[in-house]
Design a protein around this motif. Structure first.
Motif, PDB file in Angstrom:
ATOM      1  N   HIS A  26       0.838  -1.189   0.000  1.00 18.19           N
ATOM      2  CA  HIS A  26       0.000   0.000   0.000  1.00 18.19           C
ATOM      3  C   HIS A  26       0.877   1.245   0.000  1.00 18.19           C
ATOM      4  CE1 HIS A  26      -3.437  -2.542   0.654  1.00 18.19           C
ATOM      5  NE2 HIS A  26      -2.879  -3.058   1.719  1.00 18.19           N
ATOM      6  N   PRO A  27       0.519   2.271  -0.763  1.00 18.70           N
ATOM      7  CA  PRO A  27       1.310   3.499  -0.766  1.00 18.70           C
ATOM      8  C   PRO A  27       1.285   4.156   0.603  1.00 18.70           C
ATOM      9  CG  PRO A  27      -0.253   3.430  -2.598  1.00 18.70           C
ATOM     10  CD  PRO A  27      -0.634   2.338  -1.657  1.00 18.70           C
ATOM     11  N   SER A  28       2.337   4.895   0.935  1.00 16.10           N
ATOM     12  CA  SER A  28       2.339   5.631   2.191  1.00 16.10           C
ATOM     13  C   SER A  28       1.362   6.796   2.075  1.00 16.10           C
ATOM     14  CB  SER A  28       3.746   6.156   2.493  1.00 16.10           C
ATOM     15  OG  SER A  28       4.107   7.166   1.571  1.00 16.10           O
ATOM     16  N   ASP A  29       0.925   7.319   3.232  1.00 22.22           N
ATOM     17  CA  ASP A  29      -0.013   8.437   3.230  1.00 22.22           C
ATOM     18  C   ASP A  29       0.590   9.661   2.537  1.00 22.22           C
ATOM     19  OD1 ASP A  29      -1.925   6.982   4.557  1.00 22.22           O
ATOM     20  OD2 ASP A  29      -1.369   7.716   6.548  1.00 22.22           O
ATOM     21  N   SER A  30       1.900   9.884   2.747  1.00 25.95           N
ATOM     22  CA  SER A  30       2.522  11.067   2.145  1.00 25.95           C
ATOM     23  C   SER A  30       2.581  10.943   0.620  1.00 25.95           C
ATOM     24  CB  SER A  30       3.929  11.278   2.710  1.00 25.95           C
ATOM     25  OG  SER A  30       4.800  10.233   2.337  1.00 25.95           O
ATOM     26  N   LEU A  31       2.791   9.738   0.104  1.00 28.09           N
ATOM     27  CA  LEU A  31       2.800   9.542  -1.345  1.00 28.09           C
ATOM     28  C   LEU A  31       1.417   9.778  -1.935  1.00 28.09           C
ATOM     29  CD1 LEU A  31       5.074   6.400  -1.877  1.00 28.09           C
ATOM     30  CD2 LEU A  31       5.535   8.738  -2.613  1.00 28.09           C
ATOM     31  N   ARG A  32       0.397   9.268  -1.259  1.00 27.88           N
ATOM     32  CA  ARG A  32      -0.974   9.470  -1.738  1.00 27.88           C
ATOM     33  C   ARG A  32      -1.335  10.956  -1.717  1.00 27.88           C
ATOM     34  NH1 ARG A  32      -2.405   4.447   1.063  1.00 27.88           N
ATOM     35  NH2 ARG A  32      -2.745   5.683   2.937  1.00 27.88           N
ATOM     36  N   THR A  33      -0.934  11.644  -0.641  1.00 31.55           N
ATOM     37  CA  THR A  33      -1.252  13.068  -0.519  1.00 31.55           C
ATOM     38  C   THR A  33      -0.541  13.876  -1.603  1.00 31.55           C
ATOM     39  OG1 THR A  33      -1.555  12.842   1.869  1.00 31.55           O
ATOM     40  CG2 THR A  33      -1.178  15.064   1.022  1.00 31.55           C
ATOM     41  N   PHE A  34       0.737  13.596  -1.806  1.00 30.66           N
ATOM     42  CA  PHE A  34       1.489  14.305  -2.842  1.00 30.66           C
ATOM     43  C   PHE A  34       0.871  14.042  -4.206  1.00 30.66           C
ATOM     44  CE2 PHE A  34       4.707  14.709  -6.121  1.00 30.66           C
ATOM     45  CZ  PHE A  34       5.324  15.909  -5.800  1.00 30.66           C
ATOM     46  N   GLY A  35       0.497  12.786  -4.469  1.00 31.85           N
ATOM     47  CA  GLY A  35      -0.096  12.437  -5.751  1.00 31.85           C
ATOM     48  C   GLY A  35      -1.406  13.169  -6.000  1.00 31.85           C
ATOM     49  N   ALA A  36      -2.230  13.231  -4.965  1.00 38.02           N
ATOM     50  CA  ALA A  36      -3.507  13.933  -5.107  1.00 38.02           C
ATOM     51  C   ALA A  36      -3.282  15.427  -5.341  1.00 38.02           C
ATOM     52  CB  ALA A  36      -4.353  13.712  -3.857  1.00 38.02           C
ATOM     53  N   PHE A  37      -2.277  15.974  -4.672  1.00 38.65           N
ATOM     54  CA  PHE A  37      -1.944  17.386  -4.836  1.00 38.65           C
ATOM     55  C   PHE A  37      -1.460  17.655  -6.261  1.00 38.65           C
ATOM     56  CE2 PHE A  37       1.123  20.971  -3.650  1.00 38.65           C
ATOM     57  CZ  PHE A  37       0.116  21.929  -3.658  1.00 38.65           C
ATOM     58  N   LEU A  38      -0.613  16.770  -6.774  1.00 38.78           N
ATOM     59  CA  LEU A  38      -0.122  16.909  -8.147  1.00 38.78           C
ATOM     60  C   LEU A  38      -1.273  16.835  -9.140  1.00 38.78           C
ATOM     61  CD1 LEU A  38       2.199  16.943 -10.270  1.00 38.78           C
ATOM     62  CD2 LEU A  38       2.215  14.433 -10.096  1.00 38.78           C
ATOM     63  N   GLN A  39      -2.167  15.881  -8.928  1.00 37.58           N
ATOM     64  CA  GLN A  39      -3.307  15.734  -9.846  1.00 37.58           C
ATOM     65  C   GLN A  39      -4.183  16.979  -9.821  1.00 37.58           C
ATOM     66  OE1 GLN A  39      -5.573  12.163  -9.267  1.00 37.58           O
ATOM     67  NE2 GLN A  39      -7.209  12.792 -10.663  1.00 37.58           N
ATOM     68  N   ALA A  40      -4.416  17.531  -8.616  1.00 39.04           N
ATOM     69  CA  ALA A  40      -5.256  18.725  -8.505  1.00 39.04           C
ATOM     70  C   ALA A  40      -4.621  19.912  -9.242  1.00 39.04           C
ATOM     71  CB  ALA A  40      -5.480  19.068  -7.034  1.00 39.04           C
ATOM     72  N   LEU A  41      -3.313  20.073  -9.103  1.00 38.68           N
ATOM     73  CA  LEU A  41      -2.632  21.171  -9.795  1.00 38.68           C
ATOM     74  C   LEU A  41      -2.666  20.965 -11.314  1.00 38.68           C
ATOM     75  CD1 LEU A  41       0.538  21.746  -7.575  1.00 38.68           C
ATOM     76  CD2 LEU A  41      -1.457  23.236  -7.786  1.00 38.68           C
ATOM     77  N   ARG A  42      -2.497  19.714 -11.728  1.00 42.80           N
ATOM     78  CA  ARG A  42      -2.533  19.422 -13.169  1.00 42.80           C
ATOM     79  C   ARG A  42      -3.903  19.748 -13.748  1.00 42.80           C
ATOM     80  NH1 ARG A  42      -4.723  15.392 -15.684  1.00 42.80           N
ATOM     81  NH2 ARG A  42      -4.797  13.955 -13.889  1.00 42.80           N
ATOM     82  N   GLU A  43      -4.959  19.298 -13.071  1.00 46.14           N
ATOM     83  CA  GLU A  43      -6.311  19.539 -13.567  1.00 46.14           C
ATOM     84  C   GLU A  43      -6.644  21.025 -13.528  1.00 46.14           C
ATOM     85  OE1 GLU A  43      -8.611  16.976 -11.089  1.00 46.14           O
ATOM     86  OE2 GLU A  43      -8.188  15.180 -12.304  1.00 46.14           O
ATOM     87  N   HIS A  44      -6.163  21.730 -12.500  1.00 48.06           N
ATOM     88  CA  HIS A  44      -6.398  23.184 -12.413  1.00 48.06           C
ATOM     89  C   HIS A  44      -5.720  23.895 -13.589  1.00 48.06           C
ATOM     90  CE1 HIS A  44      -7.178  27.072 -10.595  1.00 48.06           C
ATOM     91  NE2 HIS A  44      -5.895  27.394 -10.776  1.00 48.06           N
ATOM     92  N   ALA A  45      -4.583  23.357 -14.037  1.00 48.86           N
ATOM     93  CA  ALA A  45      -3.871  23.947 -15.182  1.00 48.86           C
ATOM     94  C   ALA A  45      -4.483  23.527 -16.512  1.00 48.86           C
ATOM     95  CB  ALA A  45      -2.400  23.539 -15.134  1.00 48.86           C
ATOM     96  N   GLY A  46      -5.485  22.647 -16.463  1.00 46.53           N
ATOM     97  CA  GLY A  46      -6.154  22.206 -17.683  1.00 46.53           C
ATOM     98  C   GLY A  46      -5.333  21.250 -18.522  1.00 46.53           C
ATOM     99  N   LEU A  47      -4.441  20.490 -17.871  1.00 50.17           N
ATOM    100  CA  LEU A  47      -3.587  19.555 -18.596  1.00 50.17           C
ATOM    101  C   LEU A  47      -4.029  18.115 -18.375  1.00 50.17           C
ATOM    102  CD1 LEU A  47      -0.052  21.015 -17.697  1.00 50.17           C
ATOM    103  CD2 LEU A  47      -1.355  21.386 -19.807  1.00 50.17           C
ATOM    104  N   SER A  48      -3.916  17.317 -19.407  1.00 48.60           N
ATOM    105  CA  SER A  48      -4.138  15.876 -19.263  1.00 48.60           C
ATOM    106  C   SER A  48      -2.839  15.245 -18.752  1.00 48.60           C
ATOM    107  CB  SER A  48      -4.504  15.247 -20.603  1.00 48.60           C
ATOM    108  OG  SER A  48      -3.404  15.332 -21.508  1.00 48.60           O
ATOM    109  N   ARG A  49      -2.906  13.990 -18.335  1.00 43.91           N
ATOM    110  CA  ARG A  49      -1.684  13.313 -17.906  1.00 43.91           C
ATOM    111  C   ARG A  49      -0.682  13.225 -19.052  1.00 43.91           C
ATOM    112  NH1 ARG A  49      -4.529   8.503 -14.333  1.00 43.91           N
ATOM    113  NH2 ARG A  49      -4.565   9.639 -12.350  1.00 43.91           N
ATOM    114  N   GLU A  50      -1.175  13.001 -20.242  1.00 46.64           N
ATOM    115  CA  GLU A  50      -0.295  12.907 -21.401  1.00 46.64           C
ATOM    116  C   GLU A  50       0.414  14.237 -21.652  1.00 46.64           C
ATOM    117  OE1 GLU A  50      -0.450  11.696 -26.157  1.00 46.64           O
ATOM    118  OE2 GLU A  50      -2.316  11.876 -24.998  1.00 46.64           O
TER     119      GLU A  50
END
Length: 292
Positions: A26-50
């Motif tokens: 299972h991922p650590s809590d800090s990895l999950r939190t960082f990942g969610a933060f990265l995803q939120a910033l990416r979506e706010h910037a209007g970028l896809s993962r690609e």
């Protein structure tokens, strides 16, 4: 501890049941939190993962693995993502709170991995392949590509990231003694072309250069020695207790019984006296590199 059973003072780790690699770790809590933060910033910037992958020069599934908390982002990833997502400094600050999880580590190895992160000293004898703490990225990838059953690209990335991440502790802990004894044939085994072999040997020479790291090679013409039963690791805990670890097909065994640990230590010390000294060992690796 994960999946362990007592056996006369020694702790033996059972092989992982079929499918467990996909469910754990299972991922650590800090990895999950960082990942969610990265995803939120990416979506706010209007970028896809690609699109973000293109901007940070990493694969799309690497971006996905970081966002889902399955992979520890390396410093280059954090810096490039920071620049691509506004350069506010938020990702850099968030990355400081990341803790290493156990993604990419075999079930039976996790207990030892936790212990080695806090060890006061670590000794490794290897006769099969370059020790994980000394492997170049190309060598490690070749090892994982040759495993059975075959792994997905995502699982390969997780294992590779975990192996490279383990090496960080060698750079972060310059006062902890690391001792390696490796059979010469291990460094002669080809895993790719001449350039891949040179990169591997350069990596080993670099990691073994600091004063706290000792690398000794057992030469091909060396006599029979007391560690012929197989590879072994020994560590000393911060409290001064010594533990051993041996590994085979789909299993690992933590050795905690004092008498058994003492025997393993005696074998290691005897082999240390039979192997080439560090200067001779380094000269041998440099000669092997020059022959490529």
């Amino acid at each position: 501890m994960d999946d362990v059973e007592s056996d006369g003072g020694a702790v033996a780790t059972r092989p992982a049941p079929a499918g467990e690699w996909e469910r754990e770790p299972h991922p650590s809590d800090s990895l999950r939190t960082f990942g969610a933060f990265l995803q939120a910033l990416r979506e706010h910037a209007g970028l896809s993962r690609e699109e973000l992958a293109d901007r940070v020069n990493y694969s799309e599934h690497t971006v996905e693995s970081v966002e889902l908390g399955r992979r520890m982002p390396d410093p280059a990833f954090v810096e490039r993502a920071e620049a691509a997502l506004g350069n506010t400094g938020a990702l850099r600050r968030a990355a400081r709170h990341l803790t290493r999880g156990e993604a990419g580590l075999a079930v039976w190895f996790r207990q030892w991995a936790r212990l080695e992160r806090e060890a006061a000293s670590l000794c490794t004898y290897e006769c099969r392949l370059v020790p994980g703490l000394l492997q170049s990225e190309g060598y490690a990838r070749a090892v994982f590509e040759g495993t059975i059953p075959l792994r997905t690209d995502e699982e390969m990335d997780e294992r590779l990231a975990a192996r490279m991440d383990r090496q960080v502790m060698m750079r972060e802990r310059p006062t902890v003694p690391f001792s390696f004894i490796v059979e010469e044939h291990v460094f002669r085994r080809r895993f790719g072309g001449a350039e891949a072999m040179r990169v591997m040997l350069d990596h080993v020479l670099e990691l073994s250069a600091p004063r706290n790291v000792t690398l000794q090679v057992v030469p091909l013409e060396g006599a029979l020695h007391p560690c012929l039963d197989g590879p072994v690791r020994i560590l000393e805990t911060p409290e001064g207790r010594r533990l051993g670890y041996s590994e085979g097909q789909e299993n690992g065994r933590l050795i905690s019984d004092p008498k058994q640990v003492s025997l393993v230590c005696q074998r290691y010390e005897t082999l240390r006296s039979q192997a080439l000294n560090p200067q001779e060992s380094r000269a041998l690796l440099e000669r092997l590199r020059g022959e490529l």
